[in-house]
Design an enzyme around this catalytic site. Structure first.
Site, PDB file in Angstrom:
ATOM      1  N   ARG A 117       0.833  -1.199   0.000  1.00 20.34           N
ATOM      2  CA  ARG A 117       0.000   0.000   0.000  1.00 20.34           C
ATOM      3  C   ARG A 117       0.874   1.258   0.000  1.00 20.34           C
ATOM      4  O   ARG A 117       2.057   1.201   0.324  1.00 20.34           O
ATOM      5  CB  ARG A 117      -0.900   0.025   1.253  1.00 20.34           C
ATOM      6  N   LYS A 173       1.796   1.766   7.394  1.00 23.64           N
ATOM      7  CA  LYS A 173       2.089   0.883   8.531  1.00 23.64           C
ATOM      8  C   LYS A 173       2.909   1.585   9.600  1.00 23.64           C
ATOM      9  O   LYS A 173       3.585   2.587   9.347  1.00 23.64           O
ATOM     10  CB  LYS A 173       2.845  -0.366   8.063  1.00 23.64           C
ATOM     11  N   TYR A 222      -0.938   4.171  10.731  1.00 26.25           N
ATOM     12  CA  TYR A 222      -1.306   3.185  11.741  1.00 26.25           C
ATOM     13  C   TYR A 222      -0.123   3.010  12.683  1.00 26.25           C
ATOM     14  O   TYR A 222       1.038   2.944  12.235  1.00 26.25           O
ATOM     15  CB  TYR A 222      -1.617   1.821  11.106  1.00 26.25           C
ATOM     16  N   HIS A 267      -0.698   1.120  16.238  1.00 31.60           N
ATOM     17  CA  HIS A 267      -0.944  -0.103  17.037  1.00 31.60           C
ATOM     18  C   HIS A 267       0.072  -0.243  18.176  1.00 31.60           C
ATOM     19  O   HIS A 267       0.680  -1.299  18.356  1.00 31.60           O
ATOM     20  CB  HIS A 267      -0.865  -1.352  16.148  1.00 31.60           C
ATOM     21  N   GLU A 327      -5.737   4.509  13.849  1.00 26.66           N
ATOM     22  CA  GLU A 327      -6.707   3.567  14.414  1.00 26.66           C
ATOM     23  C   GLU A 327      -7.370   4.025  15.701  1.00 26.66           C
ATOM     24  O   GLU A 327      -8.293   3.351  16.165  1.00 26.66           O
ATOM     25  CB  GLU A 327      -6.039   2.187  14.632  1.00 26.66           C
ATOM     26  N   SER A 332     -10.477  -2.589   8.097  1.00 27.10           N
ATOM     27  CA  SER A 332     -11.167  -3.685   8.785  1.00 27.10           C
ATOM     28  C   SER A 332     -12.133  -4.376   7.825  1.00 27.10           C
ATOM     29  O   SER A 332     -12.314  -5.586   7.885  1.00 27.10           O
ATOM     30  CB  SER A 332     -11.914  -3.152  10.008  1.00 27.10           C
ATOM     31  N   ARG A 382     -24.550  -4.779  19.385  1.00 33.67           N
ATOM     32  CA  ARG A 382     -23.954  -5.272  18.126  1.00 33.67           C
ATOM     33  C   ARG A 382     -24.651  -6.553  17.685  1.00 33.67           C
ATOM     34  O   ARG A 382     -24.963  -6.739  16.509  1.00 33.67           O
ATOM     35  CB  ARG A 382     -22.466  -5.591  18.320  1.00 33.67           C
ATOM     36  N   ASP A 407      -2.801  -7.266  15.194  1.00 37.57           N
ATOM     37  CA  ASP A 407      -2.105  -5.961  15.211  1.00 37.57           C
ATOM     38  C   ASP A 407      -2.240  -5.282  16.568  1.00 37.57           C
ATOM     39  O   ASP A 407      -1.486  -4.359  16.871  1.00 37.57           O
ATOM     40  CB  ASP A 407      -2.558  -5.054  14.058  1.00 37.57           C
ATOM     41  N   VAL A 415      -1.464 -12.625  10.217  1.00 36.65           N
ATOM     42  CA  VAL A 415      -0.769 -11.577   9.460  1.00 36.65           C
ATOM     43  C   VAL A 415      -1.274 -10.204   9.921  1.00 36.65           C
ATOM     44  O   VAL A 415      -2.479  -9.953   9.925  1.00 36.65           O
ATOM     45  CB  VAL A 415      -0.979 -11.779   7.944  1.00 36.65           C
ATOM     46  N   MET A 423      -2.842  -7.584   6.744  1.00 40.42           N
ATOM     47  CA  MET A 423      -3.578  -8.341   5.719  1.00 40.42           C
ATOM     48  C   MET A 423      -3.918  -7.477   4.494  1.00 40.42           C
ATOM     49  O   MET A 423      -3.710  -7.919   3.357  1.00 40.42           O
ATOM     50  CB  MET A 423      -4.850  -8.953   6.320  1.00 40.42           C
TER      51      MET A 423
HETATM   52  N1  NAI Z   1      -4.543  -7.888  10.776  1.00 40.72           N
HETATM   53  C1  NAI Z   1      -4.885  -6.884   9.990  1.00 40.72           C
HETATM   54  O1  NAI Z   1      -4.373  -6.739   8.882  1.00 40.72           O
HETATM   55  C2  NAI Z   1      -5.945  -5.932  10.413  1.00 40.72           C
HETATM   56  C3  NAI Z   1      -6.371  -5.966  11.699  1.00 40.72           C
HETATM   57  N2  NAI Z   1      -7.410  -5.179  12.123  1.00 40.72           N
HETATM   58  C4  NAI Z   1      -7.764  -5.314  13.539  1.00 40.72           C
HETATM   59  O2  NAI Z   1      -8.955  -6.067  13.730  1.00 40.72           O
HETATM   60  C5  NAI Z   1      -9.457  -5.787  15.040  1.00 40.72           C
HETATM   61  C6  NAI Z   1     -10.966  -5.525  14.986  1.00 40.72           C
HETATM   62  O3  NAI Z   1     -11.201  -4.276  14.362  1.00 40.72           O
HETATM   63  P1  NAI Z   1     -12.676  -3.718  14.093  1.00 40.72           P
HETATM   64  O4  NAI Z   1     -13.575  -4.785  13.661  1.00 40.72           O
HETATM   65  O5  NAI Z   1     -12.517  -2.527  13.212  1.00 40.72           O
HETATM   66  O6  NAI Z   1     -13.115  -3.230  15.541  1.00 40.72           O
HETATM   67  P2  NAI Z   1     -14.597  -2.865  16.015  1.00 40.72           P
HETATM   68  O7  NAI Z   1     -14.438  -1.904  17.130  1.00 40.72           O
HETATM   69  O8  NAI Z   1     -15.457  -2.492  14.856  1.00 40.72           O
HETATM   70  O9  NAI Z   1     -15.150  -4.262  16.562  1.00 40.72           O
HETATM   71  C7  NAI Z   1     -14.628  -4.886  17.697  1.00 40.72           C
HETATM   72  C8  NAI Z   1     -15.734  -5.697  18.348  1.00 40.72           C
HETATM   73  O10 NAI Z   1     -15.132  -6.459  19.412  1.00 40.72           O
HETATM   74  C9  NAI Z   1     -16.100  -6.548  20.441  1.00 40.72           C
HETATM   75  N3  NAI Z   1     -15.422  -6.948  21.667  1.00 40.72           N
HETATM   76  C10 NAI Z   1     -14.568  -6.230  22.451  1.00 40.72           C
HETATM   77  N4  NAI Z   1     -14.159  -6.970  23.499  1.00 40.72           N
HETATM   78  C11 NAI Z   1     -14.747  -8.191  23.366  1.00 40.72           C
HETATM   79  C12 NAI Z   1     -14.719  -9.385  24.137  1.00 40.72           C
HETATM   80  N5  NAI Z   1     -13.979  -9.477  25.263  1.00 40.72           N
HETATM   81  N6  NAI Z   1     -15.448 -10.436  23.690  1.00 40.72           N
HETATM   82  C13 NAI Z   1     -16.188 -10.357  22.582  1.00 40.72           C
HETATM   83  N7  NAI Z   1     -16.253  -9.245  21.813  1.00 40.72           N
HETATM   84  C14 NAI Z   1     -15.550  -8.180  22.209  1.00 40.72           C
HETATM   85  C15 NAI Z   1     -16.714  -5.162  20.480  1.00 40.72           C
HETATM   86  O11 NAI Z   1     -17.968  -5.154  21.142  1.00 40.72           O
HETATM   87  C16 NAI Z   1     -16.830  -4.844  18.983  1.00 40.72           C
HETATM   88  O12 NAI Z   1     -18.101  -5.206  18.455  1.00 40.72           O
HETATM   89  C17 NAI Z   1      -8.616  -4.591  15.531  1.00 40.72           C
HETATM   90  O13 NAI Z   1      -7.576  -5.053  16.373  1.00 40.72           O
HETATM   91  C18 NAI Z   1      -8.043  -4.029  14.263  1.00 40.72           C
HETATM   92  O14 NAI Z   1      -6.879  -3.264  14.468  1.00 40.72           O
HETATM   93  C19 NAI Z   1      -8.065  -4.335  11.264  1.00 40.72           C
HETATM   94  C20 NAI Z   1      -7.650  -4.255   9.948  1.00 40.72           C
HETATM   95  C21 NAI Z   1      -6.525  -5.005   9.433  1.00 40.72           C
HETATM   96  C1  PYR Z   2      -5.208  -1.766  10.305  1.00 42.47           C
HETATM   97  C2  PYR Z   2      -3.919  -2.333   9.912  1.00 42.47           C
HETATM   98  O1  PYR Z   2      -3.088  -2.656  10.724  1.00 42.47           O
HETATM   99  C3  PYR Z   2      -3.624  -2.519   8.524  1.00 42.47           C
HETATM  100  O2  PYR Z   2      -4.440  -2.167   7.678  1.00 42.47           O
HETATM  101  O3  PYR Z   2      -2.533  -3.022   8.207  1.00 42.47           O
HETATM  102 MG    MG Z   3       0.767  -4.009  12.533  1.00 42.41          MG
END
Ligand code: NAI
Ligand code: PYR
Ligand code: MG
Length: 371
Positions: A15, A75, A94, A96, A118, A134, A203, A270, A298, A301
């Site tokens: 990106r 990143k 970002y 994190h 974020e 996300s 939710r 992350d 990853v 992603m």
């Molecule tokens: N690996 C990657 O490439 C990427 C990772 N992410 C990550 O994905 C994760 C989720 O992001 P979003 O969906 O945007 O967040 P969001 O805030 O939209 O959703 C998170 C959900 O988790 C729930 N939650 C919180 N604590 C909980 C628990 N103990 N048990 C059950 N549910 C619980 C909340 O109620 C909420 O509905 C973040 O850490 C974000 O940084 C996002 C984009 C890319």
């Molecule tokens: C949110 C994040 O960590 C990514 O898009 O890579």
């Molecule tokens: Mg990261």
């Protein structure tokens, strides 16, 4: 404002922080934009398009960083980038931080002003600069899970939709926010038997209403998580407590109850990951196996679908980049509390309470910097 766009250097990160269209908007407002040579190539934006939009293509990395006031990235800065930061820099990307203490300390030592995509909020209590990625990562999570279920990847050899006479895979999504809903939607589209666990009844109610009984919604407790571990073919980790480390919801002990060849996709990696056995992996080597369970963890992603992701990300970051460029960080953040929530580090201090808490450090109130 002098703005620099470095080429991303994280593993398989293609990106770029600004598209040529965004550069054009900035240049039209009198800003000077330097783009590192070939920074946009991986996302399908050649140098010539940036030049046509009014950017200068910079070959010299030292000059790119040294001459910049505002650095916009995708990143979190890698160690060689942290070394280049100085107190006069504003970094917008970002971060994190709760997942990485050494990065947090590096940014504090740099004394730069570091604003994280974020943790910026909006009127609905959502995270508008996290949401676009996300959506991408949530959709990709099911592709990654489907691939990991194949025998050659260490999986159980299960096809997500099944076939007539053979039941589909059971997919559980823990956390029904943006990642979770997008993962659930993809899994439903493939014909999986889908369950979403969340701690927020609001939710779960919204998802139940939207998907009209096509997915199961379950309140998340230790009991329901244990049941999910026993019964699922794929579990997607999608929880978030903004700015903080992710809670570890699937423990090492629960892995023992999972079926051999089942798959954990930890999108929350992350923020440190929501499964006890998760550790960050790269696109080059995305999975590993613990106790016969395949882990895909990853942390970037969306970088693999850089064209889609860059366009989606820059659609969301554009107004914030314009505000930083036009008003400087103090002007832009002073007039917008949601933008101020993005400030994580300034002049050696942590300014986000969840980040400070993750490392037992003190945070200063970012409002005190606005005077
Ligand atoms: N690996 C990657 O490439 C990427 C990772 N992410 C990550 O994905 C994760 C989720 O992001 P979003 O969906 O945007 O967040 P969001 O805030 O939209 O959703 C998170 C959900 O988790 C729930 N939650 C919180 N604590 C909980 C628990 N103990 N048990 C059950 N549910 C619980 C909340 O109620 C909420 O509905 C973040 O850490 C974000 O940084 C996002 C984009 C890319
Ligand atoms: C949110 C994040 O960590 C990514 O898009 O890579
Ligand atoms: Mg990261």
């Amino acid at each position: 404002m002098k703005i620099a766009i470095p080429k991303e250097i994280k593993n398989h990160e293609y990106r770029v922080a600004l598209t040529p269209s965004v550069v054009r908007e900035l240049v039209a407002r009198g800003h000077r934009v330097a783009v590192q040579a070939s920074a946009g190539e991986g996302a399908g934006f050649p140098d010539a398009e940036y030049e046509a939009a009014g950017a200068r293509i910079e070959q010299d990395l030292d000059a790119l960083w040294d001459n910049a006031e505002l650095i916009v990235k995708v990143k979190e800065p890698q160690p060689e980038e942290v070394k280049r930061l100085k107190p006069s820099h504003t970094l917008f990307t970002y971060l994190h931080l709760a997942a990485e203490e050494s990065l947090t300390r590096g940014l504090m030592d740099s004394e730069a002003t570091c604003i994280a995509y974020e943790t910026i909020t909006d009127d609905q209590g959502a995270l508008p600069l996290l949401a676009p990625m996300s959506r991408v990562a949530g959709r990709m999570a099911i592709q990654a899970g489907a691939h990991s279920l194949e025998k050659a990847q260490g999986g159980a050899g299960i096809l997500i939709p099944g076939v007539p006479g053979v039941a589909p895979a059971k997919v559980t999504v823990v956390g029904g926010g943006v990642v979770g809903e997008n993962a659930a939607r993809m899994a439903l589209g493939l014909g999986a038997d889908v369950t979403v666990l969340d701690k927020s009844l609001e939710r779960l109610e919204a998802l139940d209403h939207r998907y009209q009984g096509r997915l199961n919604t379950v309140y998340s407790t230790a009991d329901t998580l244990e049941k999910a571990a026993r019964e699922s073919d794929i579990i997607v980790g999608a929880v978030l407590v903004p700015g903080a480390q992710a809670p570890k919801l699937i423990t090492r002990k629960m892995l023992g109850d999972m079926r051999p060849g089942s798959v954990l996709v930890d999108v929350a990696i992350d923020q440190g990951g929501c499964f006890e056995t998760s550790r960050a992996t790269t696109h080059a080597d995305p999975t590993y196996v613990v106790d016969d369970v395949v882990h895909y963890c990853v942390a970037n992603m969306p970088g693999a679908v850089a064209r889609t992701s860059t366009q989606a990300l820059t659609n969301a970051t554009l107004p914030f980049v314009l505000a930083l460029a036009d008003k400087g960080w103090q002007g832009a953040l002073a007039e917008d509390d949601h933008f101020l929530a993005g400030l994580n580090v300034h002049a050696g201090h942590i300014t986000h309470p969840a980040v400070a808490e993750a490392f037992g450090l003190d945070a200063i109130d970012p409002k005190s910097l606005m005077a």
